[in-house]
Design a protein around this motif. Structure first.
Motif, short mmCIF file in Angstrom:
data_model
loop_
_atom_site.label_atom_id
_atom_site.label_comp_id
_atom_site.label_asym_id
_atom_site.label_seq_id
_atom_site.Cartn_x
_atom_site.Cartn_y
_atom_site.Cartn_z
N UNK A 73 0.78 -1.23 0.00
CA UNK A 73 0.00 0.00 0.00
C UNK A 73 0.81 1.27 0.00
N UNK A 74 2.13 1.17 -0.15
CA UNK A 74 2.99 2.34 -0.10
C UNK A 74 3.17 3.00 -1.46
N UNK A 121 4.56 6.87 -2.27
CA UNK A 121 5.83 7.04 -2.97
C UNK A 121 5.65 7.82 -4.27
N UNK A 122 4.56 7.56 -4.98
CA UNK A 122 4.28 8.30 -6.21
C UNK A 122 4.08 9.78 -5.91
N UNK A 123 3.39 10.07 -4.80
CA UNK A 123 3.17 11.47 -4.42
C UNK A 123 4.48 12.15 -4.03
N UNK A 124 5.34 11.45 -3.32
CA UNK A 124 6.60 12.04 -2.85
C UNK A 124 7.61 12.17 -4.00
N UNK A 173 7.37 1.63 -8.85
CA UNK A 173 7.11 0.22 -9.10
C UNK A 173 5.81 -0.20 -8.43
N UNK A 174 5.23 -1.28 -8.90
CA UNK A 174 4.01 -1.85 -8.34
C UNK A 174 4.26 -3.31 -8.05
N UNK A 175 4.31 -3.67 -6.76
CA UNK A 175 4.61 -5.05 -6.38
C UNK A 175 3.54 -6.02 -6.86
N UNK A 176 2.28 -5.60 -6.79
CA UNK A 176 1.20 -6.49 -7.21
C UNK A 176 1.28 -6.79 -8.71
N UNK A 177 1.62 -5.77 -9.50
CA UNK A 177 1.76 -5.99 -10.94
C UNK A 177 2.93 -6.90 -11.25
#
Length: 247
Positions: A176-177, A181-184, A190-194
């Motif tokens: 869920x991070x 991270x995208x905002x910061x 990266x997307x772990x689920x993808x």
């Protein structure tokens, strides 16, 4: 009812969150450094754009007339001239691309390296130092099915399912991070689920190594467009508006 100790929040919950945030930034920077320079082929880009246009048609077909829909359907699914009926180039398959472009395999190994190694290290760190702690509580009721997801590492059946263990808090931060991270970072990370779905070959049109099987993807998209029953909703809106004004 349990009373959560503020020291658990300060010395367990916040360190896990802060460590996952820093590791996420480090993974993003490492992935940018290890990213290869691969050039996409024109034929592959065209096939992806055709699939996207067909998906947009299925998603928004109710906003165009029957004539416009059937014209587009003929463009995509006609047996002789339809773009979805053309034979896919065998050189664009996942296996052929991997054989012709060695950088593709090395890039995949680099992605796996930046994903697996930090997960193993942080998982072992949380499991060794913070195992067995209850760090938070969900402010709404949940069914017992959520116990496996929220209370990993705490084998206590009498504990309310709304409490979250430290190990489950680690997994929630892991998956869920991405939004934070995208905002910061100001760019998509990266997307772990993808990445996990690509590893397992999930989804239609996935190749043996997580790449797209163009022939299967085109055939599946053609079948879905063929089975569509068009319904023009704009005309219904006009009728409803007319009825509501006449009442």
């Amino acid at each position: 009812m349990l009373m959560l100790d503020p020291k658990v929040r300060n010395w367990v919950m916040l360190p896990i969150t802060f460590a996952m945030f820093l590791i996420g930034i480090l993974r993003h920077l490492m992935s940018k450094l290890l990213r290869g320079t691969s050039t996409a082929k024109l034929k592959q880009i065209q096939q992806k754009q055709i699939l996207q246009r067909s998906q947009y048609l299925r998603a928004h077909a109710s906003f165009i007339t029957h004539q416009a829909f059937h014209q587009r359907k003929h463009y995509f699914c006609d047996k002789s001239t339809g773009v979805l009926c053309k034979e896919a180039d065998p050189s664009q398959s996942a296996q052929a691309q991997m054989m012709s472009d060695p950088n593709m395999l090395s890039d995949m190994m680099k992605k796996n390296l930046t994903m697996i190694v930090p997960q193993i290290a942080t998982g072992a760190w949380v499991n060794f130092f913070f195992s067995g702690f209850v760090v938070a509580k969900v402010p709404f009721p949940l069914t017992p099915r959520f116990r496996v997801m929220l209370q990993r590492g705490v084998d206590l059946s009498s504990l309310d399912v709304t409490y979250i263990s430290s190990l489950s808090w680690y997994f929630l931060n892991l998956f869920g991070m991405q939004g934070v991270l995208t905002l910061v970072m100001g760019e998509k990370t990266f997307d772990d689920t993808q990445l996990i779905q690509q590893q397992m070959g999930a989804g239609a049109g996935a190749g043996p190594m997580g790449g797209m099987d163009n022939a299967a993807a085109l055939k599946g998209e053609k079948d879905q467009v063929d089975m569509m029953a068009h319904e023009w909703k704009v005309g219904q809106f006009i009728e409803h508006a007319t009825k509501s004004l006449t009442i």
